[in-house]
Scaffold this motif. Structure first.
Motif, PDB file in Angstrom:
ATOM      1  N   SER A  45      16.267  44.563 -77.257  1.00 48.44           N
ATOM      2  CA  SER A  45      16.457  45.450 -76.111  1.00 48.44           C
ATOM      3  C   SER A  45      16.081  46.876 -76.526  1.00 48.44           C
ATOM      4  CB  SER A  45      17.922  45.418 -75.671  1.00 48.44           C
ATOM      5  OG  SER A  45      18.733  46.039 -76.667  1.00 48.44           O
ATOM      6  N   PRO A  46      15.820  47.726 -75.543  1.00 52.64           N
ATOM      7  CA  PRO A  46      15.556  49.134 -75.887  1.00 52.64           C
ATOM      8  C   PRO A  46      16.713  49.759 -76.678  1.00 52.64           C
ATOM      9  CG  PRO A  46      14.892  48.709 -73.630  1.00 52.64           C
ATOM     10  CD  PRO A  46      15.603  47.467 -74.112  1.00 52.64           C
ATOM     11  N   ALA A  47      17.937  49.349 -76.371  1.00 53.91           N
ATOM     12  CA  ALA A  47      19.098  49.897 -77.084  1.00 53.91           C
ATOM     13  C   ALA A  47      19.089  49.478 -78.555  1.00 53.91           C
ATOM     14  CB  ALA A  47      20.387  49.440 -76.419  1.00 53.91           C
ATOM     15  N   LEU A  48      18.724  48.242 -78.833  1.00 51.39           N
ATOM     16  CA  LEU A  48      18.657  47.778 -80.224  1.00 51.39           C
ATOM     17  C   LEU A  48      17.503  48.463 -80.953  1.00 51.39           C
ATOM     18  CD1 LEU A  48      19.656  46.013 -82.536  1.00 51.39           C
ATOM     19  CD2 LEU A  48      18.291  44.128 -81.603  1.00 51.39           C
ATOM     20  N   LYS A  49      16.381  48.610 -80.275  1.00 53.03           N
ATOM     21  CA  LYS A  49      15.235  49.285 -80.900  1.00 53.03           C
ATOM     22  C   LYS A  49      15.547  50.742 -81.237  1.00 53.03           C
ATOM     23  CE  LYS A  49      11.647  46.442 -78.807  1.00 53.03           C
ATOM     24  NZ  LYS A  49      10.529  46.391 -77.865  1.00 53.03           N
ATOM     25  N   ALA A  50      16.367  51.388 -80.419  1.00 56.89           N
ATOM     26  CA  ALA A  50      16.693  52.799 -80.621  1.00 56.89           C
ATOM     27  C   ALA A  50      17.901  53.001 -81.534  1.00 56.89           C
ATOM     28  CB  ALA A  50      16.962  53.457 -79.264  1.00 56.89           C
ATOM     29  N   TYR A  51      18.555  51.937 -81.938  1.00 52.02           N
ATOM     30  CA  TYR A  51      19.768  52.065 -82.742  1.00 52.02           C
ATOM     31  C   TYR A  51      19.449  52.680 -84.100  1.00 52.02           C
ATOM     32  CZ  TYR A  51      24.482  51.119 -84.271  1.00 52.02           C
ATOM     33  OH  TYR A  51      25.781  51.275 -84.710  1.00 52.02           O
ATOM     34  N   PRO A  52      20.312  53.546 -84.617  1.00 50.52           N
ATOM     35  CA  PRO A  52      19.996  54.231 -85.872  1.00 50.52           C
ATOM     36  C   PRO A  52      19.981  53.343 -87.118  1.00 50.52           C
ATOM     37  CG  PRO A  52      22.099  55.003 -84.976  1.00 50.52           C
ATOM     38  CD  PRO A  52      21.502  54.075 -83.981  1.00 50.52           C
ATOM     39  N   TYR A  53      20.539  52.154 -87.054  1.00 53.41           N
ATOM     40  CA  TYR A  53      20.435  51.240 -88.192  1.00 53.41           C
ATOM     41  C   TYR A  53      19.427  50.145 -87.842  1.00 53.41           C
ATOM     42  CZ  TYR A  53      21.227  47.728 -91.689  1.00 53.41           C
ATOM     43  OH  TYR A  53      21.012  46.821 -92.687  1.00 53.41           O
ATOM     44  N   PRO A  54      18.437  49.900 -88.696  1.00 55.32           N
ATOM     45  CA  PRO A  54      17.415  48.875 -88.392  1.00 55.32           C
ATOM     46  C   PRO A  54      17.853  47.479 -88.848  1.00 55.32           C
ATOM     47  CG  PRO A  54      16.834  50.030 -90.404  1.00 55.32           C
ATOM     48  CD  PRO A  54      18.116  50.653 -89.909  1.00 55.32           C
ATOM     49  N   PHE A  55      18.452  46.713 -87.956  1.00 59.89           N
ATOM     50  CA  PHE A  55      18.821  45.340 -88.302  1.00 59.89           C
ATOM     51  C   PHE A  55      17.550  44.553 -88.594  1.00 59.89           C
ATOM     52  CE2 PHE A  55      22.545  46.635 -85.868  1.00 59.89           C
ATOM     53  CZ  PHE A  55      23.542  46.260 -86.752  1.00 59.89           C
ATOM     54  N   ARG A  56      17.562  43.797 -89.710  1.00 61.74           N
ATOM     55  CA  ARG A  56      16.371  43.038 -90.085  1.00 61.74           C
ATOM     56  C   ARG A  56      16.763  41.852 -90.955  1.00 61.74           C
ATOM     57  NH1 ARG A  56      16.991  47.386 -93.063  1.00 61.74           N
ATOM     58  NH2 ARG A  56      16.673  47.349 -95.301  1.00 61.74           N
ATOM     59  N   VAL A  57      15.874  40.888 -90.989  1.00 60.31           N
ATOM     60  CA  VAL A  57      16.060  39.704 -91.822  1.00 60.31           C
ATOM     61  C   VAL A  57      15.529  40.032 -93.211  1.00 60.31           C
ATOM     62  CG1 VAL A  57      15.469  37.266 -92.135  1.00 60.31           C
ATOM     63  CG2 VAL A  57      15.823  38.189 -89.833  1.00 60.31           C
ATOM     64  N   LEU A  58      16.350  39.787 -94.224  1.00 54.44           N
ATOM     65  CA  LEU A  58      15.955  40.056 -95.602  1.00 54.44           C
ATOM     66  C   LEU A  58      15.243  38.858 -96.215  1.00 54.44           C
ATOM     67  CD1 LEU A  58      19.284  41.747 -96.748  1.00 54.44           C
ATOM     68  CD2 LEU A  58      17.198  42.857 -95.891  1.00 54.44           C
ATOM     69  N   ARG A  59      15.741  37.672 -95.890  1.00 56.18           N
ATOM     70  CA  ARG A  59      15.146  36.439 -96.406  1.00 56.18           C
ATOM     71  C   ARG A  59      15.716  35.264 -95.629  1.00 56.18           C
ATOM     72  NH1 ARG A  59      18.653  38.495 -99.750  1.00 56.18           N
ATOM     73  NH2 ARG A  59      20.513  37.341-100.339  1.00 56.18           N
ATOM     74  N   VAL A  60      15.073  34.114 -95.796  1.00 58.27           N
ATOM     75  CA  VAL A  60      15.564  32.875 -95.202  1.00 58.27           C
ATOM     76  C   VAL A  60      15.812  31.901 -96.343  1.00 58.27           C
ATOM     77  CG1 VAL A  60      15.073  30.970 -93.619  1.00 58.27           C
ATOM     78  CG2 VAL A  60      14.292  33.286 -93.064  1.00 58.27           C
ATOM     79  N   ASN A  61      17.029  31.393 -96.423  1.00 54.87           N
ATOM     80  CA  ASN A  61      17.384  30.446 -97.477  1.00 54.87           C
ATOM     81  C   ASN A  61      16.785  29.074 -97.202  1.00 54.87           C
ATOM     82  OD1 ASN A  61      18.881  32.422 -98.726  1.00 54.87           O
ATOM     83  ND2 ASN A  61      20.817  31.760 -97.859  1.00 54.87           N
ATOM     84  N   GLU A  62      16.803  28.227 -98.235  1.00 52.90           N
ATOM     85  CA  GLU A  62      16.250  26.870 -98.115  1.00 52.90           C
ATOM     86  C   GLU A  62      16.977  26.060 -97.043  1.00 52.90           C
ATOM     87  OE1 GLU A  62      17.903  27.649-101.357  1.00 52.90           O
ATOM     88  OE2 GLU A  62      16.128  28.917-101.594  1.00 52.90           O
ATOM     89  N   ASP A  63      18.245  26.370 -96.802  1.00 54.69           N
ATOM     90  CA  ASP A  63      19.023  25.612 -95.817  1.00 54.69           C
ATOM     91  C   ASP A  63      18.885  26.144 -94.388  1.00 54.69           C
ATOM     92  OD1 ASP A  63      20.409  27.943 -96.229  1.00 54.69           O
ATOM     93  OD2 ASP A  63      22.338  27.010 -96.625  1.00 54.69           O
ATOM     94  N   GLY A  64      17.947  27.041 -94.165  1.00 56.09           N
ATOM     95  CA  GLY A  64      17.694  27.543 -92.817  1.00 56.09           C
ATOM     96  C   GLY A  64      18.595  28.691 -92.393  1.00 56.09           C
ATOM     97  N   MET A  65      19.326  29.264 -93.327  1.00 58.60           N
ATOM     98  CA  MET A  65      20.177  30.410 -93.013  1.00 58.60           C
ATOM     99  C   MET A  65      19.367  31.697 -93.192  1.00 58.60           C
ATOM    100  SD  MET A  65      23.165  29.354 -92.106  1.00 58.60           S
ATOM    101  CE  MET A  65      24.247  30.735 -92.285  1.00 58.60           C
ATOM    102  N   ALA A  66      19.359  32.514 -92.149  1.00 56.14           N
ATOM    103  CA  ALA A  66      18.697  33.814 -92.226  1.00 56.14           C
ATOM    104  C   ALA A  66      19.701  34.813 -92.792  1.00 56.14           C
ATOM    105  CB  ALA A  66      18.237  34.252 -90.843  1.00 56.14           C
ATOM    106  N   VAL A  67      19.303  35.528 -93.827  1.00 53.93           N
ATOM    107  CA  VAL A  67      20.150  36.560 -94.414  1.00 53.93           C
ATOM    108  C   VAL A  67      19.699  37.889 -93.827  1.00 53.93           C
ATOM    109  CG1 VAL A  67      20.901  37.666 -96.546  1.00 53.93           C
ATOM    110  CG2 VAL A  67      20.439  35.201 -96.522  1.00 53.93           C
ATOM    111  N   MET A  68      20.620  38.543 -93.129  1.00 56.74           N
ATOM    112  CA  MET A  68      20.308  39.807 -92.466  1.00 56.74           C
ATOM    113  C   MET A  68      21.100  40.941 -93.089  1.00 56.74           C
ATOM    114  SD  MET A  68      20.074  38.764 -88.434  1.00 56.74           S
ATOM    115  CE  MET A  68      19.328  40.340 -88.001  1.00 56.74           C
TER     116      MET A  68
END
Length: 145
Positions: A45-68
């Motif tokens: 959303s525009p609100a998430l894009k404008a948020y001062p902290y950039p939420f992002r995926v750091l890596r994806v584990n072998e078991d399909g868990m996204a580490v954010m």
């Protein structure tokens, strides 16, 4: 030019460059994480894009868990994170309406980012990891990992 003619500052420059390259290789997101971050950027959303902290995926584990990455957990009080995100808010009063709203906004943006990532094929869930680099860059002291 022989090795004997290379000055000390040249070696220091090479060492610093090498440290940056190694750090980048270690921290760079894998291709799956880059793809998820692209989806996150495209569908946020525009609100998430404008948020001062950039939420992002750091890596994806072998078991399909996204580490954010996240700016807070039990080790980092909300008041310290809110003070970094919104320097104009008085965080000394937990009942301050602006502080309460900022906490709710952080939770809402984090929930949105999580929902977008979890909705992607092959992702079984999200694990949150404290974003030590982001916090450290803002002078927030952290407990040892």
């Amino acid at each position: 030019m022989s090795f004997k003619q290379i000055k000390t500052w040249h070696w220091i420059l090479v060492a610093v460059a090498l440290v940056f390259v190694v750090d980048w290789v270690i921290k760079r997101p894998d291709s799956r994480a880059r793809g998820l971050n692209s989806v996150l950027e495209a569908t946020a959303s525009p609100a998430l894009k404008a948020y001062p902290y950039p939420f992002r995926v750091l890596r994806v584990n072998e078991d399909g868990m996204a580490v954010m990455g996240t700016p807070r957990n039990f080790d980092v009080p909300a008041r310290r994170v809110i003070a970094a995100l919104y320097p104009d808010i008085d965080v000394s009063n937990a009942n301050n309406p602006a502080f309460v709203e900022a906490q709710q906004t952080l939770a809402a943006r984090q929930s949105e980012a999580r929902a977008i990532v979890e909705a992607q094929p092959g992702i079984k869930g999200v694990k949150w990891e404290l974003d030590r680099a982001w916090l450290g860059a803002r002078g927030i002291d952290l407990p040892p990992p």
